[in-house]
Design a protein around this motif. Structure first.
Motif, mmCIF file in Angstrom:
data_model
loop_
_atom_site.group_PDB
_atom_site.id
_atom_site.type_symbol
_atom_site.label_atom_id
_atom_site.label_comp_id
_atom_site.label_asym_id
_atom_site.label_seq_id
_atom_site.Cartn_x
_atom_site.Cartn_y
_atom_site.Cartn_z
ATOM 1 N N VAL A 83 1.546 19.669 -5.551
ATOM 2 C CA VAL A 83 1.944 19.032 -4.434
ATOM 3 C C VAL A 83 3.435 18.673 -4.560
ATOM 4 N N PHE A 84 4.363 19.580 -3.940
ATOM 5 C CA PHE A 84 5.952 18.955 -3.966
ATOM 6 C C PHE A 84 6.516 19.544 -2.616
ATOM 7 N N ALA A 85 7.552 18.886 -2.581
ATOM 8 C CA ALA A 85 8.181 19.152 -1.089
ATOM 9 C C ALA A 85 9.278 20.252 -1.098
ATOM 10 N N ALA A 86 9.829 20.541 -2.319
ATOM 11 C CA ALA A 86 10.633 21.990 -2.182
ATOM 12 C C ALA A 86 10.863 22.501 -3.785
ATOM 13 N N PRO A 87 11.425 23.828 -3.701
ATOM 14 C CA PRO A 87 11.762 24.249 -4.913
ATOM 15 C C PRO A 87 12.933 23.856 -5.472
ATOM 16 N N ARG A 88 13.226 23.827 -6.749
ATOM 17 C CA ARG A 88 14.644 23.411 -7.449
ATOM 18 C C ARG A 88 15.431 24.729 -7.943
ATOM 19 N N HIS A 89 15.697 25.495 -6.896
ATOM 20 C CA HIS A 89 16.586 26.645 -7.573
ATOM 21 C C HIS A 89 17.965 26.410 -7.919
ATOM 22 N N ASN A 90 18.523 25.242 -7.333
ATOM 23 C CA ASN A 90 19.874 24.769 -7.570
ATOM 24 C C ASN A 90 19.892 24.232 -9.177
ATOM 25 N N GLU A 91 18.767 23.682 -9.799
ATOM 26 C CA GLU A 91 18.694 23.327 -11.243
ATOM 27 C C GLU A 91 18.583 24.666 -11.825
ATOM 28 N N TYR A 92 17.810 25.607 -11.550
ATOM 29 C CA TYR A 92 17.755 26.886 -12.160
ATOM 30 C C TYR A 92 18.921 27.621 -12.572
ATOM 31 N N VAL A 93 19.600 27.491 -11.658
ATOM 32 C CA VAL A 93 21.095 28.111 -11.645
ATOM 33 C C VAL A 93 21.910 27.122 -12.837
ATOM 34 N N MET A 94 21.623 25.941 -12.553
ATOM 35 C CA MET A 94 22.234 24.985 -13.346
ATOM 36 C C MET A 94 22.132 25.204 -14.824
ATOM 37 N N ARG A 95 20.822 25.553 -15.102
ATOM 38 C CA ARG A 95 20.479 25.859 -16.660
ATOM 39 C C ARG A 95 20.880 27.213 -17.072
ATOM 40 N N ILE A 96 20.908 28.229 -15.953
ATOM 41 C CA ILE A 96 21.455 29.586 -16.302
ATOM 42 C C ILE A 96 22.894 29.207 -16.737
ATOM 43 N N ASN A 97 23.720 28.346 -16.351
ATOM 44 C CA ASN A 97 25.002 28.080 -16.542
ATOM 45 C C ASN A 97 25.011 27.166 -17.685
ATOM 46 N N GLY A 98 24.126 26.773 -18.326
ATOM 47 C CA GLY A 98 24.328 26.215 -19.641
ATOM 48 C C GLY A 98 23.607 24.776 -19.763
ATOM 49 N N LYS A 99 23.422 24.077 -18.542
ATOM 50 C CA LYS A 99 22.877 22.689 -18.699
ATOM 51 C C LYS A 99 21.421 22.766 -19.046
ATOM 52 N N THR A 100 21.093 21.622 -19.995
ATOM 53 C CA THR A 100 19.692 21.778 -20.289
ATOM 54 C C THR A 100 18.717 20.889 -19.176
#
Ligand code: NIG
Ligand code: FE
Length: 409
Positions: A83-100
């Motif tokens: 049960v969730f409201a929305a995907p978090r693809h922005n964080e997916y890209v942040m992680r691709i760019n190196g954030k944990t």
């Protein structure tokens, strides 16, 4: 499809267990009982007989010929946040760019990001999305789901999530168990006042959950940067008083005592375990708590995989689950979980199969009714094409092998 039917000429029926088996551990996990050229008889949604075709009864009943097909017990997904409201693809890209994952969470993203979005939606909106996700999971072979709250983080929104899960229980054609995970993160306004939020959980949320019978289990994210062992203990003690059985998120981000607290409180399962040492393994050996690996989140977050090989080699059981959620594992497909477990958790395909069926049922407290081909269990069955060997199933990674699924709740 009626609840009374006979499956005949099944090329290979796999996952047969006696009614006394509640889980498989150590070497037992690599065992698989099967019958070539088999039948299964189902009445009122219950497996009442099975065996070799030469013993198949002649009956006036809907009969389905499964020549060249395999039949296996459906998957049990003992750990989801669907049960969730929305995907978090922005964080997916942040992680691709190196954030944990931990850095994003500490900056107010992660679970708090999901909570902000969920708080803005109605129960109906959330139900419609969760129902759609559940149907896709069923089409991929899952016939029992544990679903957690934990993206509300206010009394209103946690209760809203649990009411959505209650509606899913009522409407889906499968068994659903609800887990209260109000202690998934600390809301920003309680960042410096953890006790204030814990009091809210204990004094406001738990009484409503008890009154409306909204949950089966209690979960706490007991990990580095989230809930400490002491905070976890307070919440578990209060939740146990209203009849909720613990299931813990532990040892994902560090060696922070999640396993020990789970065992101390006789938790049904302790899930994640990407970080696990000898002390944790010894502690599990003395317990009935099922370790659960979630390779989907290791894959997606690029964090270590739970050392399932080591866990099995010391004689313990292990279960696998999807952890389906928008932050760390946007995947409900248990076939893929199976492939990952073989490739990266060091499990054999047969161990993976048992971890996704009988041991998963045990992690959800439903092993008496789910997780195997057993007389008296609910007929939750997957029909697939025929394979050369069970090893071929997870080999075809990402493929959904379900040709037909029978469910019973
Ligand atoms: O199991 N680790 C804690 N909870 C979830 C992820 C939640 C999220 O990032 O939204 C998990 O991975
Ligand atoms: Fe989770």
């Amino acid at each position: 499809m009626s609840d009374n039917y006979l499956l005949t000429n099944i090329a290979h029926l796999i996952g047969i267990l006696g009614p006394e088996v509640s889980k498989l551990k150590g070497r037992e996990m690599d065992g698989l009982e099967s019958i070539h050229n088999a039948f299964v008889l189902v009445r009122n949604g219950i497996i009442v007989d099975y065996g070799s075709m030469d013993k198949c009864p002649t009956l006036e009943i809907e009969t389905i010929d499964l020549s060249n097909k395999w039949v296996m017990p459906a998957f049990v997904d003992s750990h989801t946040h669907l049960v969730f409201a929305a995907p978090r693809h922005n964080e997916y890209v942040m992680r691709i760019n190196g954030k944990t994952y931990a850095e994003i969470a500490a900056d107010g993203g992660g679970i708090l990001n999901s909570a902000k979005k969920l708080q803005a939606l109605t129960e109906d909106q959330l139900f419609d999305m969760a129902y759609a996700h559940s149907c896709k999971a069923i089409q991929a072979g899952t016939a029992a789901l544990e679903i957690k709250s934990g993206y509300g983080l206010t009394t209103d929104s946690e209760i809203k999530m649990l009411r959505v899960i209650k509606r899913l229980k009522e409407t889906l054609p499968i068994t659903v168990k609800a887990t209260f995970l109000g202690a998934h993160a600390f809301p920003l306004e309680f960042k410096e006042n953890h006790q204030g939020y814990i009091n809210l959980i204990i004094n406001e949320m738990l009484p409503i959950i008890s009154r409306e019978n909204l949950a089966d289990f209690i979960d706490v994210f007991c990990d580095e940067g989230f809930y400490s062992v002491e905070e976890t203990k307070q919440i578990l003690a209060a939740a146990i008083k209203i009849g909720l059985k613990p299931k813990i998120h532990g040892n994902e981000l560090g060696l922070t005592g999640g396993v020990q607290v789970a065992v101390e409180f006789n938790a049904l399962s302790v899930d994640h375990l990407e970080h696990i040492g000898d002390e944790e393994i010894n502690c599990l050996k003395e317990s009935m708590t099922m370790p659960v690996a979630l390779p989907g989140s290791s894959f997606f977050l690029k964090i270590p995989y739970t050392p399932a090989r080591k866990i099995i080699d010391v004689g313990l059981p292990i279960a696998l689950a999807s952890d389906f959620n928008p932050g760390s594992s946007p995947n409900y497909n248990m076939w893929f979980v199976w492939s990952l477990a073989c490739l990266y958790n060091g499990m054999t395909p047969t161990e993976g199969f048992n971890a996704l069926t009988i041991n998963a049922a045990c992690a959800m407290g439903i092993h008496q009714t789910h997780g195997s081909i057993t007389i008296g269990k609910k007929a939750n069955l997957i029909v697939t094409r025929s394979f050369e060997h069970i090893n071929e199933m997870p080999y075809w990674f990402t493929q959904n092998h379900v040709e037909q699924i029978f469910t019973s709740k």
